[in-house]
Design an enzyme around this catalytic site. Structure first.
Site, PDB file in Angstrom:
ATOM      1  N   GLU A  99       0.832  -1.200   0.000  1.00 12.92           N
ATOM      2  CA  GLU A  99       0.000   0.000   0.000  1.00 12.92           C
ATOM      3  C   GLU A  99       0.876   1.262   0.000  1.00 12.92           C
ATOM      4  OE1 GLU A  99      -3.902   1.623   2.486  1.00 12.92           O
ATOM      5  OE2 GLU A  99      -2.640   0.043   3.325  1.00 12.92           O
ATOM      6  N   CYS A 151      -5.902  -3.276   1.703  1.00 17.32           N
ATOM      7  CA  CYS A 151      -5.688  -3.432   3.143  1.00 17.32           C
ATOM      8  C   CYS A 151      -6.973  -3.580   3.948  1.00 17.32           C
ATOM      9  CB  CYS A 151      -4.837  -2.277   3.673  1.00 17.32           C
ATOM     10  SG  CYS A 151      -4.083  -2.650   5.289  1.00 17.32           S
ATOM     11  N   SER A 186      20.459  -1.317  34.150  1.00 16.20           N
ATOM     12  CA  SER A 186      20.311  -1.327  35.610  1.00 16.20           C
ATOM     13  C   SER A 186      20.519  -2.695  36.231  1.00 16.20           C
ATOM     14  CB  SER A 186      18.917  -0.827  35.983  1.00 16.20           C
ATOM     15  OG  SER A 186      17.928  -1.769  35.579  1.00 16.20           O
TER      16      SER A 186
END
Length: 707
Positions: A45, A175, A357
């Site tokens: 598309e 689509c 972390s």
């Protein structure tokens, strides 16, 4: 008489407004399709301009440049003797339409506008385009002069049409039309259309491929026929990752499957199919034939061209295949990693900087970069010259041939453990071990001096010294003392992202990666402008449960043994003082809700369209084995209070890979208010009244008592 046809569908890694690159990839796909013997080529598309142009569709430049690309396609030698179906925006009578332009040998055969627009969630096509409203109707379209001069055509058919070749009939969907309740392929198939096409810009959401494949196969199972689905792939400029997955289906069975995740910019899928198989399949469906005899016919655009050859007896046809679906862990490993690679190579940066972390979320982010490096190395070993060229450019080295993932990760990923007095030795060790196993360039630093300086400036200015709660401070003091640590980490992240390569004698800067998951964003359990503020966040659309699934996959797939201890540890921000050297803070305790509960709240709030009262009504049944109605009410009210108080943080969320449909990102996906009546007096009153009824309490409380 010819009956066997070879058709091609494509997945292209297009980039919004990259007209030169998009043209190159389209031409390459046409060349591959021709070389494979295809007589019809379908692309994704809006492939000419790129799907994600968004408000650039309002600009006349976008349509002008799309026509300029179309002009080059029309005259390209490689685009001769093959029907080409390309996507672009078209202005018809001063209305913008999302269109397919179908051409052959320098002539435009027809233009088919999209009739049903995607206008929910991440999609806003109604903002830029109008849907074509006239079923089975067409008009003359006046071509721009630049196209007229090439094609010698002034007018071409524009509308809901089908294309009739000498040997078959081809119908177009775009689509969203495949996903609608009454898709065009139903009526087209009843009218004798044998080949259906769907050009798509469908993004990746975890496990969405199952639905997409079912829709395509079902389209040809009930009505017979051949279905080609072409899909965009890659990151074309935003949060979404388009995952390819192009396919070809015949009479309900898949005969060709494209890759769902791939670093190849151009993928062309072909299949050879027998038109007589479609006709035979339809012949014995009496209900279909009865309906077909009553159908309103489509206008056919006839073309003097055949997809089949006269002598095709010895040509073999494509056989049905079993579709291979990725596991959830594989999808998370592959999708965001491909998105990261596209973002890196197109952003003109030279790697990533990650505050590591030692916790689950930052470790998952590090593993996604490592997965990206694995895919890049695999692509290079498979001979992908484009990937090799990108690696050489990013590393500023022409001598790169092949690298192993650890070495590549060491050059593309810088990890940094930023310690404070509240950090534990355990998380320090975990971060260090993971960095060693994936090969990242790792830095350890202590930021206590800066934090103390910031707090001291506040004391000098106000005469007040804030303290943590455990040291006698108030709740506002405690929160402020936690937040200053998190925000200082953000400052250091950008400082090191900009200068760490320079300090090592290497040119360029790094992209800062965020590490907040979708559940924490939903609850607002983030500090605004802290180390969750970054350039991009690959896990920002993933639930904690999905992240744990991914970590388990990494243990098994990449043999990252250190992840076992990371996964077993409770999630903690490590922003409060330690208790005898041990972590005294957990995220779930701070939030007052578990990650599992947050995922349920998120899905009901967004996907279930539930407000506080509706959510309570649903959960008293869902959780009846584990919670009383009053406990459910308390959890729902606690969630909505915290959600509404922290909703303003969603306005500053780092752009994240979209993987979950309950993302609270208000910049694109979740346009809800960010200023709420956080006590929800009316809604909570309804919940309390229902609780009293369930508990057998007679009478109503006064409204004032409830607020």
């Amino acid at each position: 008489m010819g009956r066997k046809v070879t058709v091609a569908t494509c997945s292209l890694n297009q980039w919004a407004l990259d007209f030169e690159g998009n043209l190159r990839r389209i031409l390459r796909s046409i060349e591959i399709a021709r070389n494979k013997g295809a007589k019809y080529r379908l692309g994704p598309e809006l492939e000419i301009c790129g799907y994600g142009c968004w408000d650039h569709y309002f600009e006349s430049d976008t349509i002008l440049h799309s026509y300029q690309v179309l002009a080059q396609l029309l005259v390209a030698p490689v685009a001769q003797n093959i029907i080409c179906d390309v996507g672009m925006p078209v202005m018809h009578r001063n209305v913008r339409y999302n269109c397919r332009v179908i051409f052959l040998n320098g002539k435009i055969l027809m233009i088919r506008p999209k009739m049903v627009l995607a206008n929910e969630g991440n999609y806003q096509e109604m903002r830029w385009f109008a849907p074509w409203p006239n079923s089975r109707q067409a008009e003359d379209h006046l071509l721009p002069r630049m196209i007229q001069e090439l094609t010698k055509q002034e007018l071409v058919p524009f509308g809901d049409l089908v294309l009739a070749t000498k040997d078959t009939c081809i119908g177009t969907e775009i689509c969203e039309e495949l996903w609608m309740p009454h898709s065009p392929h139903i009526d087209m198939g009843l009218d004798g259309v044998e080949i259906f096409t769907s050009s798509s810009g469908s993004h990746h959401v975890l496990q969405k491929a199952h639905t997409r494949v079912d829709l395509v196969n079902l389209a040809t199972l009930k009505n017979g026929g051949i279905y080609l689905m072409a899909n965009q792939k890659g990151c074309d400029g935003g949060r979404l990752y388009y995952d390819g997955c192009s396919m070809i289906s015949v009479n309900g069975s898949t005969v060709a499957q494209g890759a769902q995740f791939s670093l190849d910019d151009v993928e062309v899928l072909t299949a050879t199919v027998d038109l007589e198989d479609v006709r035979s399949f339809r012949a014995e469906i009496s209900s279909r034939n009865l309906m077909a005899s009553r159908v309103v016919p489509y206008t056919r655009v006839k073309v003097d061209f055949a997809l089949s050859y006269h002598d095709d007896v010895l040509v073999s046809t494509s056989e049905p295949i079993q579709w291979h679906f990725h596991s959830l862990g594989e999808e998370i490993s592959l999708g965001p990693a491909c998105w990261l690679w596209d973002y890196l190579r197109r952003s003109e940066r030279f790697g990533f900087f990650l505050p590591l972390s030692g916790g689950l979320d930052s470790s998952a982010t590090a593993c996604l970069v490592y997965s990206m490096c694995c895919q890049v190395c695999q692509a290079m070993s498979n001979g992908n010259k484009e990937v090799l060229a990108d690696v050489q450019r990013i590393l500023n080295r022409d001598d790169v041939l092949l690298l192993d993932p650890q070495k590549l990760c060491g050059q593309l990923l810088t990890t940094c453990y930023m310690a404070t007095q509240n950090s534990s030795q355990d998380t320090y060790n975990k971060a260090k071990e993971l960095a060693e196993q994936i090969g990242s360039y790792h830095i350890n630093l202590n930021i206590d001096g800066v934090i103390k300086a910031v707090v001291e400036i506040f004391r000098m200015t106000t005469g007040k010294m804030p303290q943590f709660l455990v040291h006698g401070g108030s709740s506002p003091e405690d929160v402020a003392m936690q937040n200053v640590q998190a925000r200082v980490r953000m400052v250091f992240s950008y400082l090191f992202a900009q200068l760490s390569l320079w300090s090592r004698g290497i040119p360029g800067g790094l992209l800062v990666l965020g590490t907040t998951n979708v559940d924490e964003c939903l609850r607002g359990y983030v500090t605004k402008y802290d180390c969750s503020s970054a350039d991009i966040n690959p896990i920002g659309g993933m639930s904690k449960a999905d992240i744990r699934t991914f970590i388990q996959y990494c243990i098994e797939r990449f043999h990252l043994i250190c992840l076992r201890s990371i996964m077993s540890a409770p999630a903690t921000a490590e922003l409060k003082p330690l208790a005898e050297g041990q972590v005294a803070q957990t995220n779930e305790e701070d939030m007052g809700v578990t990650y599992k509960e947050l995922a349920v709240f998120g899905r009901l709030r967004k996907m279930g369209k539930a407000g506080p009262y509706s959510m309570f009504c649903k959960l008293i049944n869902m959780w009846k084995e584990i919670c009383t109605p009053r406990e459910v009410a308390d959890k729902v009210k606690h969630f909505f209070r915290k959600y509404s108080l922290n909703r303003h943080k969603m306005t500053t969320l780092t752009p994240s890979y979209h993987a979950e449909n309950y993302s609270p990102d208000d910049n694109r996906f979740d346009p809800r208010p960010f200023l709420y009546q956080s006590r929800w007096p009316w809604q909570f009153r309804c919940i309390d009244q229902q609780v009293m009824k369930l508990e057998g309490v007679e009478g109503d409380q006064d409204f004032d008592d409830l607020v």
